[in-house]
Structure formats: C-alpha cells, structure tokens
Design a protein around this motif. Structure first.
Motif, PDB file in Angstrom:
ATOM      1  N   ARG A 208       1.086   2.568  -9.033  1.00  0.00           N
ATOM      2  CA  ARG A 208      -0.120   1.732  -8.959  1.00  0.00           C
ATOM      3  C   ARG A 208       0.179   0.300  -9.400  1.00  0.00           C
ATOM      4  NH1 ARG A 208      -3.974   6.243 -11.750  1.00  0.00           N
ATOM      5  NH2 ARG A 208      -4.992   7.084  -9.871  1.00  0.00           N
ATOM      6  N   ARG A 212      -0.329  -3.122  -7.264  1.00  0.00           N
ATOM      7  CA  ARG A 212      -1.275  -4.135  -7.737  1.00  0.00           C
ATOM      8  C   ARG A 212      -0.604  -5.484  -7.970  1.00  0.00           C
ATOM      9  NH1 ARG A 212      -4.412   0.288 -11.501  1.00  0.00           N
ATOM     10  NH2 ARG A 212      -5.754   1.058  -9.818  1.00  0.00           N
ATOM     11  N   GLU A 217      -6.384  -5.595  -5.972  1.00  0.00           N
ATOM     12  CA  GLU A 217      -7.494  -4.669  -5.746  1.00  0.00           C
ATOM     13  C   GLU A 217      -7.037  -3.309  -5.217  1.00  0.00           C
ATOM     14  OE1 GLU A 217     -10.346  -6.604  -3.289  1.00  0.00           O
ATOM     15  OE2 GLU A 217     -10.823  -8.142  -4.790  1.00  0.00           O
ATOM     16  N   ASP A 219      -6.453   0.326  -4.771  1.00  0.00           N
ATOM     17  CA  ASP A 219      -7.075   1.500  -5.387  1.00  0.00           C
ATOM     18  C   ASP A 219      -6.927   2.731  -4.497  1.00  0.00           C
ATOM     19  OD1 ASP A 219      -8.769   0.858  -3.334  1.00  0.00           O
ATOM     20  OD2 ASP A 219     -10.594   0.759  -4.552  1.00  0.00           O
ATOM     21  N   GLU A 222      -6.188   7.802  -5.958  1.00  0.00           N
ATOM     22  CA  GLU A 222      -7.326   8.182  -6.794  1.00  0.00           C
ATOM     23  C   GLU A 222      -6.956   9.341  -7.718  1.00  0.00           C
ATOM     24  OE1 GLU A 222     -10.308   9.209  -3.963  1.00  0.00           O
ATOM     25  OE2 GLU A 222     -10.778   7.134  -3.458  1.00  0.00           O
TER      26      GLU A 222
END
Length: 234
Positions: A208, A212, A217, A219, A222
């Motif tokens: 992640r 990023r 942003e 995402d 999950e």
C-alpha cells in the motif's frame, strides 16, 4: 546456473557455519562481516539472494537494507534475535522478503532460500531466453506483467519485491473476492514454509505504501477485518 548467496553478519562463527552449509548444498557464497563493506559489493556485483543479521556495529541490517533498496531489489532474508518483533516488522516494512529468528535450523534456512529463489525465477530460462508465460494482468489502473516482473499504476512504475508481487497478483486475479491470510501465505510462501499473520500484514502495508507514493489516494487493497484482504472492483 548456481545461485550466489551473500552473508552479512559480524559473528564469524555464523558466517563460517552457514557458508559451509550453503556450499554443501551447491550454492556459491560471499561473506561480509559488516554492513558498510557489504553495501558497495552488493550494489556493484549483486548476488541472487542476501542474508543480513540485524544487529551489527557501524551499519546494522536495517540501515543496510534501506540503502540497498535505493539501488536493488535482490531478495533479502533477515536473521533476528528471538524477541526482536519490532525489528522483524521494520525489516519487512522496509523490503525484506523473509526473516528467521536465532537460533535457527540451517535446514529451515536453506528451505526458505530455495523457496525465495524459485519465486524469483520469473523471467529467464537457463539459456537466457524468456519463459513462455501468461500475458499482462490488467485491473483498472493496475497492470502487472509476470513475465517481466513489472507493475504500473496509471502508467507509473511501482517497484515490488517477488513476495509483494505474488501477494498482489493473487489479490488482483479475482477482484472483489476475499483472500484469507492463509491463501496469501500459500501464494507467496510455498513448500510448507510457515509464516505468521503479522508477516502477511506487513507485506500488505508495504505494498500500500509503495502505491501511495505514486497515488496518494490509492485504496484498491481493502482489509476485511477477521476475514482477510481483497482487491476492490473498480
């Protein structure tokens, strides 16, 4: 081709015993007793895999890994003390592929080395020609090319280790489907090698963070608490 393993540890007994064990298994070895000496050699003449002790004078294993990752993505295994959970987590977050706590079984170390090297053999056959593999995997802004070990997000390259690549590929193959930690372990750590939940969580956090860095942003991965992870359907 015979794989070359670099060992970096200030304990000369460990250097000698592990080096002999690896050579007995058919590996070539290079040994370094401190991080500063090892860093230049690892960048100028990369081995197939490196093993770092965390606790070393002058330059510890964490700093060595941080500086190495600025130039190279060679697989790295950390040797840690039994109670150094924070160091293990930091090492994985910084790009280590695996860790083994001291005292360790040389048989276990060799098994993990072989597993990581097999995962790293993604692009070249013994003759130097490309292996026939599936085409790129495209999921929205994500494009993964397993044959070349390349990843882009909205056209921007993202550099992943072999372990990170396999975890992300497993998630992206079936968007919207929850993958348990055990399923991700099976994808990234074959041959019945045990890793705990914290190892997978650390890899996910690092993936992640890398995405990023190119898209604040991001995402698409999950967390389903109590269940696992999934790649979101766009």
């Amino acid at each position: 081709m015979t794989a070359t393993i670099a060992l970096v540890d200030d304990d000369r007994n460990i250097l000698a015993s592990v080096s002999i064990a690896l050579q007995t298994e058919g590996f070539l070895t290079r040994v370094y007793s401190d991080g500063e000496t090892a860093l230049k050699a690892l960048i100028d003449n990369p081995p197939d895999l490196a093993i770092f002790d965390i606790k070393m004078p002058r330059m510890d294993g964490l700093e060595l890994l941080r500086r190495l990752r600025e130039k190279s993505q060679i697989p790295v295994i950390f040797l840690t003390s039994k109670d150094d959970e924070l160091d293990e987590a930091l090492g994985l977050a910084m790009g280590a592929d695996d860790y083994i706590a001291k005292p360790f079984s040389q048989r276990l170390l060799i098994a993990r080395i072989r597993a990581i090297l097999r995962r790293a053999e993604l692009t070249q056959s013994p003759e130097g020609t490309e292996i026939e593999t599936q085409g790129p995997l495209e999921r929205g802004r994500l494009v993964m090319d397993p044959a070349r070990h390349r990843v882009t997000w909205a056209g921007t390259p993202v550099t992943l280790t072999v372990t990170e690549f396999l975890i992300l590929e497993t998630l992206a193959q079936r968007p919207g489907i929850v993958r348990t930690r055990n399923q991700l372990m099976d994808a990234a750590y074959q041959d019945d090698i045990y890793v705990d939940d914290r190892t997978i969580d650390s890899h996910i956090k690092r993936v992640r963070r890398k995405f990023r860095e190119v898209d604040s942003e991001f995402d698409a991965i999950e967390t389903l608490y109590g269940a696992g992870y999934r790649f979101s359907e766009e």
